[in-house]
Scaffold this active site. Structure first.
Site, PDB file in Angstrom:
ATOM      1  N   LYS A  24      37.854  33.726  34.319  1.00 51.73           N
ATOM      2  CA  LYS A  24      37.151  32.603  33.701  1.00 51.73           C
ATOM      3  C   LYS A  24      36.288  33.017  32.515  1.00 51.73           C
ATOM      4  O   LYS A  24      35.815  32.163  31.760  1.00 51.73           O
ATOM      5  CB  LYS A  24      36.246  31.925  34.738  1.00 51.73           C
ATOM      6  N   GLY A  42      40.436  38.209  37.854  1.00 51.79           N
ATOM      7  CA  GLY A  42      39.086  38.754  37.776  1.00 51.79           C
ATOM      8  C   GLY A  42      39.029  40.097  37.070  1.00 51.79           C
ATOM      9  O   GLY A  42      38.264  40.980  37.461  1.00 51.79           O
ATOM     10  N   ALA A  43      39.819  40.268  36.012  1.00 53.49           N
ATOM     11  CA  ALA A  43      39.941  41.580  35.360  1.00 53.49           C
ATOM     12  C   ALA A  43      39.099  41.723  34.102  1.00 53.49           C
ATOM     13  O   ALA A  43      39.289  42.672  33.348  1.00 53.49           O
ATOM     14  CB  ALA A  43      41.402  41.860  35.023  1.00 53.49           C
ATOM     15  N   LYS A  63      36.909  37.037  52.855  1.00 55.09           N
ATOM     16  CA  LYS A  63      37.570  38.289  52.479  1.00 55.09           C
ATOM     17  C   LYS A  63      38.654  38.669  53.481  1.00 55.09           C
ATOM     18  O   LYS A  63      39.730  39.146  53.098  1.00 55.09           O
ATOM     19  CB  LYS A  63      36.554  39.423  52.364  1.00 55.09           C
ATOM     20  N   ILE A 123      36.021  46.280  38.985  1.00 53.55           N
ATOM     21  CA  ILE A 123      37.184  46.953  39.569  1.00 53.55           C
ATOM     22  C   ILE A 123      38.486  46.458  38.947  1.00 53.55           C
ATOM     23  O   ILE A 123      39.381  47.254  38.637  1.00 53.55           O
ATOM     24  CB  ILE A 123      37.194  46.753  41.099  1.00 53.55           C
ATOM     25  N   ASP A 172      41.068  29.763  36.342  1.00 52.49           N
ATOM     26  CA  ASP A 172      40.229  29.462  37.496  1.00 52.49           C
ATOM     27  C   ASP A 172      41.164  29.479  38.696  1.00 52.49           C
ATOM     28  O   ASP A 172      42.048  28.612  38.816  1.00 52.49           O
ATOM     29  CB  ASP A 172      39.575  28.084  37.336  1.00 52.49           C
ATOM     30  N   TYR A 228      31.186  34.922  54.050  1.00 52.49           N
ATOM     31  CA  TYR A 228      31.827  35.849  53.112  1.00 52.49           C
ATOM     32  C   TYR A 228      32.901  36.683  53.811  1.00 52.49           C
ATOM     33  O   TYR A 228      34.019  36.829  53.297  1.00 52.49           O
ATOM     34  CB  TYR A 228      30.790  36.777  52.481  1.00 52.49           C
TER      35      TYR A 228
END
Length: 311
Positions: free
Chosen positions: A37, A12-13, A171, A17, A69, A167
């Site tokens: 993705k 997720g870069a 997490k 963040i 993914d 959620y």
């Protein structure tokens, strides 16, 4: 420790963040793998894995953009193989990819529930599992391997679950990975930690979630990237010996002094908070991270605001 030549995979870069952490490490010459993705531009969110890779290289590092993914094992495995082929190994894994829906039980459909759990908890577990052989190799070569999950403290109180059960469960699953894996990987010299912000962090994704704004009540992503830099700089295998002395009286005139030693590992299995990390390093100018210095700050909803003076 130096990051020059170290290889870092960040899920997720492409933005937010994850991207900020990548840029911070790239400035030190790290090899950054952008695993996300976002291969094509999003209509509402800026940036792709390719634009992020270009920024990493401009910052001073080397980069590899991988379409990933985290729900798909073959997708992650391909990323791992491409990383090793290009950079020769993996030294750091940052599990940052996450799906969020702050909805209550009635409003959370099972498709959204499954998405959050498959990305947050399962994706973190799977990415770690597939990188583990290479992190072990990094440890054997003395390259200070780390795993860092962007996930909250393990606080099992109803207020952090109510209204967003699905959620928070997803997490907390990432944090449970830290709890178990830190102990499991300890003998192999691989540090595992979590990092979470004390305030809301201003990102494009946050704007999309809460409505477009000007970052009111938020801090910039730099506080998370600087904190991650501190954590990843620590030695993954460093230990300290605590010497404990105590006197055992045998009689009124005779006593024996016992000396016991106990070793413990630093910087492993921690649920770190960004502000705490920086203050522990002697950084007191925390206000510089505020989007609007001097104004109110919004606590992250997984944080107890009574424990922090900034609120």
């Amino acid at each position: 420790s130096s990051f020059r030549g170290k290889t870092v995979i960040i899920s997720g870069a492409s933005r937010g963040i994850g991207k900020a952490i990548g840029l911070r490490l790239a400035k030190d010459g790290a090899n950054i793998v952008i695993a996300a993705k976002s291969a094509t531009p999003h209509p509402k969110l800026p940036g792709t894995i390719y634009t992020a890779a270009a920024e990493m290289e401009k910052a001073g590092g080397k980069a590899l953009a991988c379409v990933v993914d985290v729900r798909d094992q073959a997708s992650i495995q391909k990323c791992v193989e491409e990383t090793v082929a290009k950079f020769g190994g993996i030294d750091i894994l940052i599990n940052n990819a996450s799906a969020i829906s702050l909805t209550n039980v009635t409003e959370t459909d099972m498709k959204r529930y499954d998405l959050m759990h498959s990305i947050n908890t399962r994706g973190t577990y799977l990415f770690t599992k597939l990188c583990l052989p290479h992190l072990r190799e990094s440890a054997s070569r003395g390259r200070n391997p780390h795993i860092l999950n962007i996930s909250p403290p393990l606080t099992m109180e109803s207020q952090y679950f109510s209204g967003k059960v699905a959620y928070t469960m997803a997490k907390i699953g990432m944090s449970m990975c830290v709890l178990g894996m830190a102990e499991e990987f300890k003998p192999e010299g691989i540090a595992v930690n979590a990092l979470w912000p004390v305030t809301m962090i201003w990102t494009a994704a946050a704007d999309m979630l809460m409505g477009e704004g000007t970052g009111d009540g938020c801090r910039h992503v730099d506080i998370m990237s600087d904190s991650a830099h501190v954590i990843l700089s620590k030695e993954s295998t460093k230990s300290v010996v605590f010497t404990i002395g105590y006197i055992c009286p045998l009689s009124a005139s005779v006593s024996i002094l016992f000396v016991a030693s106990r070793s413990g590992k630093f910087h492993d299995g921690n649920f770190a908070i960004d502000e705490d990390v920086l203050r522990a390093e002697g950084i007191t100018d925390i206000d510089k991270y505020d989007v609007h210095p001097g104004e109110y700050l919004l606590p992250d909803f997984m944080i107890d605001p009574t424990k922090y003076e900034c609120f």
